[in-house]
Motif scaffolding. Structure first.
Motif, PDB file in Angstrom:
ATOM      1  N   GLN A 251      11.808  12.512  -9.186  1.00 22.89           N
ATOM      2  CA  GLN A 251      10.861  13.618  -9.279  1.00 22.89           C
ATOM      3  C   GLN A 251       9.665  13.296 -10.181  1.00 22.89           C
ATOM      4  O   GLN A 251       9.016  14.202 -10.707  1.00 22.89           O
ATOM      5  CB  GLN A 251      11.560  14.884  -9.783  1.00 22.89           C
ATOM      6  N   LYS A 252       9.378  12.011 -10.346  1.00 21.47           N
ATOM      7  CA  LYS A 252       8.212  11.593 -11.114  1.00 21.47           C
ATOM      8  C   LYS A 252       7.376  10.647 -10.265  1.00 21.47           C
ATOM      9  O   LYS A 252       7.913   9.846  -9.499  1.00 21.47           O
ATOM     10  CB  LYS A 252       8.624  10.902 -12.408  1.00 21.47           C
ATOM     11  N   THR A 253       6.044  10.762 -10.400  1.00 14.40           N
ATOM     12  CA  THR A 253       5.133   9.935  -9.608  1.00 14.40           C
ATOM     13  C   THR A 253       4.453   8.918 -10.517  1.00 14.40           C
ATOM     14  O   THR A 253       4.148   9.185 -11.679  1.00 14.40           O
ATOM     15  CB  THR A 253       4.072  10.798  -8.931  1.00 14.40           C
ATOM     16  N   VAL A 254       4.222   7.726  -9.941  1.00 16.23           N
ATOM     17  CA  VAL A 254       3.529   6.660 -10.655  1.00 16.23           C
ATOM     18  C   VAL A 254       2.446   6.114  -9.733  1.00 16.23           C
ATOM     19  O   VAL A 254       2.748   5.675  -8.613  1.00 16.23           O
ATOM     20  CB  VAL A 254       4.492   5.533 -11.068  1.00 16.23           C
ATOM     21  N   ILE A 255       1.206   6.157 -10.193  1.00 18.50           N
ATOM     22  CA  ILE A 255       0.097   5.622  -9.410  1.00 18.50           C
ATOM     23  C   ILE A 255       0.019   4.122  -9.679  1.00 18.50           C
ATOM     24  O   ILE A 255      -0.098   3.682 -10.823  1.00 18.50           O
ATOM     25  CB  ILE A 255      -1.224   6.298  -9.775  1.00 18.50           C
ATOM     26  N   ALA A 256       0.088   3.321  -8.608  1.00 22.01           N
ATOM     27  CA  ALA A 256       0.039   1.871  -8.768  1.00 22.01           C
ATOM     28  C   ALA A 256      -1.343   1.443  -9.263  1.00 22.01           C
ATOM     29  O   ALA A 256      -2.372   1.919  -8.773  1.00 22.01           O
ATOM     30  CB  ALA A 256       0.378   1.186  -7.451  1.00 22.01           C
ATOM     31  N   GLN A 257      -1.355   0.553 -10.243  1.00 20.55           N
ATOM     32  CA  GLN A 257      -2.606   0.010 -10.764  1.00 20.55           C
ATOM     33  C   GLN A 257      -3.166  -1.024  -9.790  1.00 20.55           C
ATOM     34  O   GLN A 257      -2.440  -1.575  -8.955  1.00 20.55           O
ATOM     35  CB  GLN A 257      -2.362  -0.632 -12.134  1.00 20.55           C
ATOM     36  N   PRO A 258      -4.467  -1.304  -9.864  1.00 22.69           N
ATOM     37  CA  PRO A 258      -5.075  -2.234  -8.902  1.00 22.69           C
ATOM     38  C   PRO A 258      -4.359  -3.571  -8.831  1.00 22.69           C
ATOM     39  O   PRO A 258      -4.233  -4.150  -7.744  1.00 22.69           O
ATOM     40  CB  PRO A 258      -6.515  -2.364  -9.411  1.00 22.69           C
ATOM     41  N   TRP A 259      -3.859  -4.107  -9.967  1.00 19.74           N
ATOM     42  CA  TRP A 259      -3.211  -5.413  -9.919  1.00 19.74           C
ATOM     43  C   TRP A 259      -1.786  -5.341  -9.346  1.00 19.74           C
ATOM     44  O   TRP A 259      -1.163  -6.355  -9.079  1.00 19.74           O
ATOM     45  CB  TRP A 259      -3.162  -6.036 -11.325  1.00 19.74           C
ATOM     46  N   GLN A 260      -1.309  -4.103  -9.173  1.00 15.43           N
ATOM     47  CA  GLN A 260       0.028  -3.937  -8.595  1.00 15.43           C
ATOM     48  C   GLN A 260      -0.014  -3.774  -7.079  1.00 15.43           C
ATOM     49  O   GLN A 260       1.032  -3.831  -6.433  1.00 15.43           O
ATOM     50  CB  GLN A 260       0.709  -2.716  -9.220  1.00 15.43           C
ATOM     51  N   LEU A 261      -1.198  -3.553  -6.524  1.00 14.26           N
ATOM     52  CA  LEU A 261      -1.322  -3.360  -5.081  1.00 14.26           C
ATOM     53  C   LEU A 261      -1.111  -4.684  -4.359  1.00 14.26           C
ATOM     54  O   LEU A 261      -1.516  -5.747  -4.840  1.00 14.26           O
ATOM     55  CB  LEU A 261      -2.695  -2.781  -4.734  1.00 14.26           C
ATOM     56  N   GLN A 262      -0.457  -4.619  -3.187  1.00 14.43           N
ATOM     57  CA  GLN A 262      -0.086  -5.830  -2.453  1.00 14.43           C
ATOM     58  C   GLN A 262      -0.663  -5.808  -1.051  1.00 14.43           C
ATOM     59  O   GLN A 262      -0.973  -4.752  -0.504  1.00 14.43           O
ATOM     60  CB  GLN A 262       1.442  -5.949  -2.364  1.00 14.43           C
ATOM     61  N   ASN A 263      -0.737  -7.004  -0.466  1.00 11.64           N
ATOM     62  CA  ASN A 263      -1.173  -7.132   0.926  1.00 11.64           C
ATOM     63  C   ASN A 263       0.070  -7.170   1.814  1.00 11.64           C
ATOM     64  O   ASN A 263       0.961  -7.996   1.627  1.00 11.64           O
ATOM     65  CB  ASN A 263      -1.998  -8.411   1.117  1.00 11.64           C
ATOM     66  N   LYS A 264       0.150  -6.240   2.752  1.00  9.91           N
ATOM     67  CA  LYS A 264       1.311  -6.099   3.622  1.00  9.91           C
ATOM     68  C   LYS A 264       0.995  -6.523   5.059  1.00  9.91           C
ATOM     69  O   LYS A 264       1.680  -6.098   6.005  1.00  9.91           O
ATOM     70  CB  LYS A 264       1.793  -4.647   3.626  1.00  9.91           C
ATOM     71  N   ALA A 265      -0.016  -7.393   5.220  1.00  5.96           N
ATOM     72  CA  ALA A 265      -0.414  -7.774   6.581  1.00  5.96           C
ATOM     73  C   ALA A 265       0.709  -8.472   7.325  1.00  5.96           C
ATOM     74  O   ALA A 265       0.779  -8.406   8.570  1.00  5.96           O
ATOM     75  CB  ALA A 265      -1.650  -8.680   6.527  1.00  5.96           C
ATOM     76  N   ASN A 266       1.598  -9.185   6.593  1.00 10.70           N
ATOM     77  CA  ASN A 266       2.664  -9.927   7.261  1.00 10.70           C
ATOM     78  C   ASN A 266       3.933  -9.105   7.459  1.00 10.70           C
ATOM     79  O   ASN A 266       4.941  -9.628   7.945  1.00 10.70           O
ATOM     80  CB  ASN A 266       3.004 -11.183   6.457  1.00 10.70           C
ATOM     81  N   ARG A 267       3.919  -7.807   7.099  1.00 10.23           N
ATOM     82  CA  ARG A 267       5.097  -6.965   7.294  1.00 10.23           C
ATOM     83  C   ARG A 267       5.061  -6.342   8.679  1.00 10.23           C
ATOM     84  O   ARG A 267       4.010  -5.895   9.159  1.00 10.23           O
ATOM     85  CB  ARG A 267       5.149  -5.861   6.234  1.00 10.23           C
ATOM     86  N   TYR A 268       6.234  -6.315   9.333  1.00  9.21           N
ATOM     87  CA  TYR A 268       6.296  -5.879  10.731  1.00  9.21           C
ATOM     88  C   TYR A 268       5.806  -4.447  10.904  1.00  9.21           C
ATOM     89  O   TYR A 268       5.156  -4.106  11.889  1.00  9.21           O
ATOM     90  CB  TYR A 268       7.726  -6.000  11.249  1.00  9.21           C
ATOM     91  N   TYR A 269       6.118  -3.587   9.943  1.00  3.24           N
ATOM     92  CA  TYR A 269       5.768  -2.181  10.125  1.00  3.24           C
ATOM     93  C   TYR A 269       4.254  -1.966  10.096  1.00  3.24           C
ATOM     94  O   TYR A 269       3.733  -1.062  10.742  1.00  3.24           O
ATOM     95  CB  TYR A 269       6.470  -1.293   9.087  1.00  3.24           C
ATOM     96  N   PHE A 270       3.513  -2.811   9.334  1.00  2.00           N
ATOM     97  CA  PHE A 270       2.051  -2.669   9.336  1.00  2.00           C
ATOM     98  C   PHE A 270       1.473  -3.064  10.696  1.00  2.00           C
ATOM     99  O   PHE A 270       0.634  -2.351  11.271  1.00  2.00           O
ATOM    100  CB  PHE A 270       1.434  -3.537   8.232  1.00  2.00           C
ATOM    101  N   ALA A 271       1.929  -4.225  11.222  1.00  2.00           N
ATOM    102  CA  ALA A 271       1.413  -4.673  12.520  1.00  2.00           C
ATOM    103  C   ALA A 271       1.757  -3.681  13.622  1.00  2.00           C
ATOM    104  O   ALA A 271       0.925  -3.356  14.471  1.00  2.00           O
ATOM    105  CB  ALA A 271       1.973  -6.056  12.850  1.00  2.00           C
ATOM    106  N   ASP A 272       3.010  -3.162  13.615  1.00  2.00           N
ATOM    107  CA  ASP A 272       3.409  -2.205  14.654  1.00  2.00           C
ATOM    108  C   ASP A 272       2.651  -0.890  14.521  1.00  2.00           C
ATOM    109  O   ASP A 272       2.276  -0.263  15.518  1.00  2.00           O
ATOM    110  CB  ASP A 272       4.916  -1.941  14.566  1.00  2.00           C
ATOM    111  N   ALA A 273       2.429  -0.432  13.269  1.00  2.00           N
ATOM    112  CA  ALA A 273       1.705   0.830  13.066  1.00  2.00           C
ATOM    113  C   ALA A 273       0.257   0.707  13.547  1.00  2.00           C
ATOM    114  O   ALA A 273      -0.313   1.670  14.098  1.00  2.00           O
ATOM    115  CB  ALA A 273       1.743   1.218  11.593  1.00  2.00           C
ATOM    116  N   MET A 274      -0.384  -0.444  13.347  1.00  2.00           N
ATOM    117  CA  MET A 274      -1.772  -0.633  13.794  1.00  2.00           C
ATOM    118  C   MET A 274      -1.872  -0.609  15.318  1.00  2.00           C
ATOM    119  O   MET A 274      -2.940  -0.336  15.870  1.00  2.00           O
ATOM    120  CB  MET A 274      -2.320  -1.962  13.261  1.00  2.00           C
ATOM    121  N   LYS A 275      -0.755  -0.902  16.013  1.00  2.00           N
ATOM    122  CA  LYS A 275      -0.763  -0.872  17.473  1.00  2.00           C
ATOM    123  C   LYS A 275      -0.493   0.526  18.014  1.00  2.00           C
ATOM    124  O   LYS A 275      -0.647   0.772  19.216  1.00  2.00           O
ATOM    125  CB  LYS A 275       0.296  -1.825  18.027  1.00  2.00           C
ATOM    126  N   THR A 276      -0.054   1.442  17.174  1.00  2.00           N
ATOM    127  CA  THR A 276       0.274   2.805  17.617  1.00  2.00           C
ATOM    128  C   THR A 276      -1.003   3.644  17.638  1.00  2.00           C
ATOM    129  O   THR A 276      -1.710   3.740  16.651  1.00  2.00           O
ATOM    130  CB  THR A 276       1.298   3.446  16.667  1.00  2.00           C
TER     131      THR A 276
END
Length: 623
Positions: free
Chosen positions: A127-152
């Motif tokens: 029940q607590k939220t944490v906003i990711a800092q810029p250096w914590q953000l990641q590139n998910k281009a190689n994850r299957y769900y990103f590629a499949d979602a872009m095709k939807t």
């Protein structure tokens, strides 16, 4: 006499044989019937269990879909990530934070751009939220769900397979079933091209599903690759995530897997696992991403039921054999009673046939009355429509009739003057009156034709959702003609400032509904009783976009009320019967259907203005 005795002796032998065989036949019949009842009860338990599970899953999936749709349509998020301006990631993070705290079982909210880079991410834990800092953000281009979602393609949502949550490269314990649901942004909305993703924790759902039980029947679930998500034995679960490929329906029970992939198993069928019924549920709207729900009664329980029924059948055979001897002595009375019953049955059948004939006659009469009622309702609806049109056409047609009647009277007078001596002044007076009367009749008949055409156009536009070319001024004129009576009763004038040369290719019915909602909203909320006011509709064409302003000089809107004015069920007129959906529909129509933008400005005591920006050609690809 001897023949009669022989016949009686043979008859008695037949009766004794019957007494011996009948208990066996009855017991056998009872055995089969009882097993069929047990099978029916088991199938009913299967059905109830599967129905409860499907209801739970569909409710959870519905909540997930609704949550993502609400987030995607959030007004503040659309403004923060408007592709026409630099993204305001801080505002987007605030929206994600507020959203994360209000939605149960949510693990993560994030938006990835078209390269797969996380632009903003909020994690939710305990029940607590944490906003990711810029250096914590990641590139998910190689994850299957990103590629499949872009095709939807929107408005469809993408659902990932249900798997176990992974933290730092290892499966999180205790196990946490997770599903990712995503929306492809930038297609039907003003946001940039990318993916809006929610990570959902399904732990509570699976606990609830695992607690479902109907007597000896338990629920199991397998994914579309045959791996157990919920199984008869706990160590079989999550074989794919835990690297246990042997715990798979395809290898454990190939016959059951073959039946599952064909269709659902309506009746319980026997397999190595026991008696199984199944249902198939799809995570995605297009029918993909299946999961199989199995109601399983163990084979040991089925065998125990058979042994119990067999013992009961033996007891029934014994109980029936003893009274059978006594029944032989009363055979004659029984035959006599049976004959009487047959006669009664014949009489009952005759009365039943007569009642059936009478019922058929009544049914035919009912059908005739029903047809008459349908025709009467059609005529009633037609009469209401004609009355409405007649109300508008009454004035011009009545004026035309008066002009024609006046001309007839003048013509009769002229004829009398010709007989008694026609003067030049009489003829000139007749010609002047005739010219004026014909002009008046022509003007009112033309007005009638115009009203009919506008009613016809308005009806056709509202029933046709195709993209067509139309003049904006014509759509506005047709709408204001239909609504001006109500506005006049409130002493409100509707003023149009629309250049006649503005032509659009869009959906005129939807645009007309948007303008109608804005006008009626101003009439409902903007003006006090008996105070004169005005509603101005102004339009301009600017570089392929049509800017439309609907403004009034009414009471205005409280500043604190404006940020949520497009949210559903938000209204200041709840006591007047308003639902709070009018402006919510306006926002959805403008953004999702007409592919435009809408915003509002208001000042207390000065009035309210709604600003629409719509593409002139709806078929032009979005920027």
């Amino acid at each position: 006499m001897a023949s009669s005795r022989y016949h009686n002796r043979s008859y008695l032998q037949l009766l004794y044989l019957t007494v011996l065989l009948l208990p066996l036949l009855v017991a056998g019949f009872w055995y089969k019937t009882k097993l069929a009842d047990i099978q029916s009860d088991m199938e009913r338990d299967h059905h109830n269990l599967l129905t409860s599970a499907i209801a739970l899953i569909n409710r959870e999936l519905g909540d997930i879909r609704n949550a993502l749709n609400l987030l995607h349509l959030d007004h503040s998020l659309n403004i923060a990530l408007d592709r026409q301006q630099a993204p305001q990631l801080g505002i987007a993070a605030d929206v994600f934070t507020r959203f994360g705290l209000s939605i149960r079982n949510l693990q993560q909210v994030r938006w990835l751009d078209e390269s797969g880079m996380e632009m903003v991410r909020v994690d939710i834990k305990n029940q607590k939220t944490v906003i990711a800092q810029p250096w914590q953000l990641q590139n998910k281009a190689n994850r299957y769900y990103f590629a499949d979602a872009m095709k939807t393609m929107p408005p469809a949502l993408y659902f990932s397979p249900i798997d176990l949550n992974v933290e730092h490269g290892a499966v999180e314990r205790p196990f946490k079933p997770t599903v990712r649901v995503a929306f492809h942004t930038g297609i039907i909305d003003p946001m940039p091209n990318g993916v809006l993703i929610l990570n959902y924790d399904l732990t509570k759902l699976f606990k609830h599903l695992s607690s479902l039980k109907q007597h000896q029947t338990q629920l199991s679930i397998a994914d579309d690759n045959g791996y157990w998500l919920l199984s008869p034995q706990s160590d079989w679960q999550w074989g794919r995530d835990l690297n246990h490929p042997q715990y798979n329906l395809k290898t454990q029970t190939p016959a059951l897997w073959q039946e599952l992939t064909k269709d659902k198993t309506d009746n319980a069928m026997a397999f190595k696992l026991g008696s199984v019924s199944s249902e198939r549920s799809s995570l995605m709207a297009d029918g993909s991403r299946d999961i199989f729900l199995l109601a399983i009664t163990p084979a040991a329980q089925t065998q125990a039921n058979r042994q119990r029924v067999l013992w009961e059948a033996g007891v029934i055979a014994l109980v029936l054999f003893i009274p059978g001897i006594w029944l032989i002595r009363h055979e004659r009375n029984y035959l006599h009673s049976l004959k009487g019953l047959n006669d009664q049955l014949d009489r009952d059948n005759q009365r039943l046939f007569e009642a059936q004939q009478q019922a058929q006659t009544l049914l035919e009469q009912q059908q005739v009355l029903q047809d008459d009622l349908v025709e009467a309702r059609k005529l009633s609806s037609l009469g209401m429509m004609v009355a409405g049109v007649a109300h508008e056409l009454n004035t011009p047609i009545g004026s035309a009739m008066m002009a024609i009647s006046k001309q007839q009277s003048d013509l009769d007078t002229l004829k009398a003057q010709i007989s008694g001596g026609l003067t030049r002044s009489d003829l000139d007076s007749f010609l002047v009156n005739a010219e004026q009367g014909l002009a008046l009749a022509e003007q009112n008949l033309a007005r009638s034709v115009t009203l009919v055409q506008r009613f016809k156009r308005l009806a056709i536009d509202r029933s046709n959702e195709d993209v067509v070319a139309f003049k904006l001024l014509q759509v506005a004129n047709d709408l204001t003609d239909a609504i001006k009576i109500r506005a006049a009763k409130q002493h409100v004038a509707i003023v149009l400032d629309i250049p006649p040369e503005i032509e659009m290719r869009s959906q005129p019915g939807t645009l007309s509904q948007v303008l109608q909602n804005l006008i009626t909203n101003a009439l409902d909320h903007g003006f006090d009783t008996n105070n004169k006011g005005s509603i101005n509709i102004k339009a301009r064409l600017e570089k392929g976009w049509v800017s439309i302003t609907v403004s009034d000089n009414g009471k205005g809107i409280e500043p604190s009320f404006i940020p949520q004015i497009f949210d559903p069920f938000v209204t200041t007129g709840r006591g007047k019967g308003n639902s709070g959906l009018g402006l919510h529909f306006v926002y959805n129509w403008v953004v999702s259907v007409l592919r435009g933008r809408v915003k509002v400005q208001s000042h207390l005591g000065q009035g309210t203005s709604f600003f629409l920006q719509l593409p002139q050609n709806l078929e032009t690809p979005a920027l």
